[in-house]
Design an enzyme around this catalytic site. Structure first.
Site, short mmCIF file in Angstrom:
data_model
loop_
_atom_site.label_atom_id
_atom_site.label_comp_id
_atom_site.label_asym_id
_atom_site.label_seq_id
_atom_site.Cartn_x
_atom_site.Cartn_y
_atom_site.Cartn_z
CG HIS A 1 -17.69 31.18 46.37
ND1 HIS A 1 -17.36 29.94 46.10
CD2 HIS A 1 -18.79 30.94 46.89
CE1 HIS A 1 -18.17 29.09 46.56
NE2 HIS A 1 -19.17 29.51 47.22
CE1 TYR B 1 -10.05 28.22 41.13
CE2 TYR B 1 -11.28 26.96 39.96
CZ TYR B 1 -10.80 27.22 41.08
OH TYR B 1 -10.99 26.53 42.36
#
Length: 469
Positions: free
Chosen positions: A71, A134
């Site tokens: 992605h 993240y």
């Protein structure tokens, strides 16, 4: 776990531009371990730009072989693991020459990786109970542009440690396109304000009509409007070039002109700086020699103290101070701007052609700034990622008076230079019936700083010949 301890903090460049792998110091004892997973001051000291994270996400994976991606999103990521270990794979899905370039690495608690906007991100867990974390610098939006790549793409040819046939993959990830079917993510947009002005036209000639470059006039985007924060999806923009300004120097001395000058040259810049700072945008703002009073000797450096004489100069100085509040800013200071349309050089050439003998001011000294060169300098600063700050940009060569330049125009156009007469500024405006702004007598700007970045200003005499040609 002992092999994760004792590493010094360091960054490792990868095959993908902007994708940077970091070794992180991990400190442990019998109780466990500790690390600084993201430390802004230390990371930026190593050269990583402060990407301004706004959200921290954690994905817990309880099984070995959990596989996710590929992605690419329109924001930056700081990827790490809190526990466990992953095999990470990244594919550049950005528009440009590195499209399709792949990089792989194992990430454990002693490593992290900075993933720039538009680089496809994927991973496969190598240990059970892996916590994948993240940081991102934007919030998810359905209006944002995304790109996806099939995990089994033959061009990327990722050598997954565990064959994809043996792991669980989401139905969505299974049907993502191969590289040939991926629409690359375009660069963050560049917004050029003042597109119809002299510098705006030069910027259009320089930047062209690329899809990610947007040109607007004030009629199309009023930056002083209270709606400015929502006027665009600002996270899609990487650069705002403010080529708009109020430049009617003498009219600025009137009540109506004063308000207009401050609105365009100061209030608007303040609004732009707030938007730029909030969304991590680089603001390029064009300044003027009029921020100085011109009483100094020699050349004015970028850090010379402001001392504007008139309303126009005062409004420009205020605009400079406003632009400086944006963390990512370039202030490009110019003097005596010459571009497409009506200007001093065109006026002198017209007078020469019509047989008119002008009286021209001889006690104001400076250099011309051709819009073609200003545009080139702006693009250069952005391309080389020069240190943020203020840069003087004018032609190179000797400083001249307006009268000297007028004589050069007459000479280049094969007219008698003796037809140009010298006059002082005081004499020129002695019989003025409308307000006149005071002018700096010395407008010569020091060019050492811009030259040190690798940009060499054109010699003013050569540039004038080329312009008149």
């Amino acid at each position: 776990m002992s092999d994760i301890f004792g590493k010094p903090l360091q960054q490792i460049e990868t095959t993908i531009p902007g994708l940077v792998l970091f070794e992180l110091p991990v400190h442990g004892d019998s109780r466990g371990w500790f690390k600084e997973n993201w430390q802004r001051e230390k990371m930026t000291a190593l050269g990583l730009e402060d990407f301004g994270p706004v959200q921290n996400n954690i994905s817990f994976n309880d099984a070995v072989g959990t596989t996710r991606g590929i992605h690419a999103e329109p924001w930056d990521k700081w990827v790490s693991v809190a526990t466990g270990r992953i095999f990470g794979a990244w594919v550049d899905l950005r528009e440009g020459p590195s499209f399709g370039v792949t990089f792989t690495a194992e990430i454990d608690p002693s490593r992290a990786i900075f993933v720039p906007r538009g680089v496809g991100n994927s991973y496969q867990t190598l240990e059970a109970n892996t916590a994948y974390a993240y940081l991102v610098n934007d919030h998810w939006s359905p209006a944002a542009e995304y790109a996806f790549l099939n995990l089994a793409d033959e061009t990327a040819a990722i050598e997954w440690p565990i064959p994809l046939s043996d792991v669980e993959i989401s139905d969505k990830d299974k049907v993502h396109p191969r590289l040939a079917g991926v629409t690359p993510i375009a660069p963050r947009k560049t917004l050029v304000l003042g597109a119809a002005g002299q510098l705006g036209l030069a910027l259009r000639a320089r930047l062209g009509d690329a899809a990610h470059v947007e040109y607007v006039t004030r009629a199309e985007l009023d930056v002083t409007s209270p709606d400015l924060p929502t006027a665009r999806r600002w996270r899609d923009y990487g650069t705002i070039i403010n080529a708009a300004a109020y430049t009617a120097v003498d009219v600025a001395e009137t009540a109506e002109g004063r308000a207009a000058a401050w609105g365009a040259n100061a209030t608007a810049v303040s609004a732009l700086a707030r938007v730029a700072d909030k969304h991590g945008i680089t603001l390029v703002h064009v300044s003027s020699d009029y921020v100085f009073d011109g009483t100094g000797h020699g050349e004015y450096a970028e850090d010379a103290a402001f001392s504007p004489l008139g309303v126009y100069g005062q409004s420009k100085a205020a605009g400079d101070l406003a632009a400086q509040t944006a963390a990512r800013h370039y202030i490009v200071r110019t003097s005596w701007v010459i571009g497409e349309g009506k200007n001093f050089v065109r006026t002198m050439a017209s007078l020469a052609e019509r047989g008119i003998d002008p009286s021209v001011v001889s006690d104001q000294i400076g250099r011309l700034s051709f819009t073609e060169d200003i545009a080139a300098a702006i693009v250069h600063l952005l391309d080389v990622k020069a240190d943020y700050g203020t840069y003087n940009v004018t032609s190179g060569g000797a400083a001249l008076s307006w009268a000297d330049i007028a004589r050069e125009v007459y000479r280049i156009t094969d007219n008698d230079t003796a037809r140009v007469s010298d006059v002082t500024t005081a004499e020129y405006f002695a019989n003025a019936t409308t307000p006149v702004s005071p002018r700096p007598l010395n407008s010569t700007l020091d060019l050492a700083k811009i030259t040190a970045t690798g940009f060499t200003p054109r010699d003013g005499a050569e540039a004038l010949v080329a312009y008149l040609a």
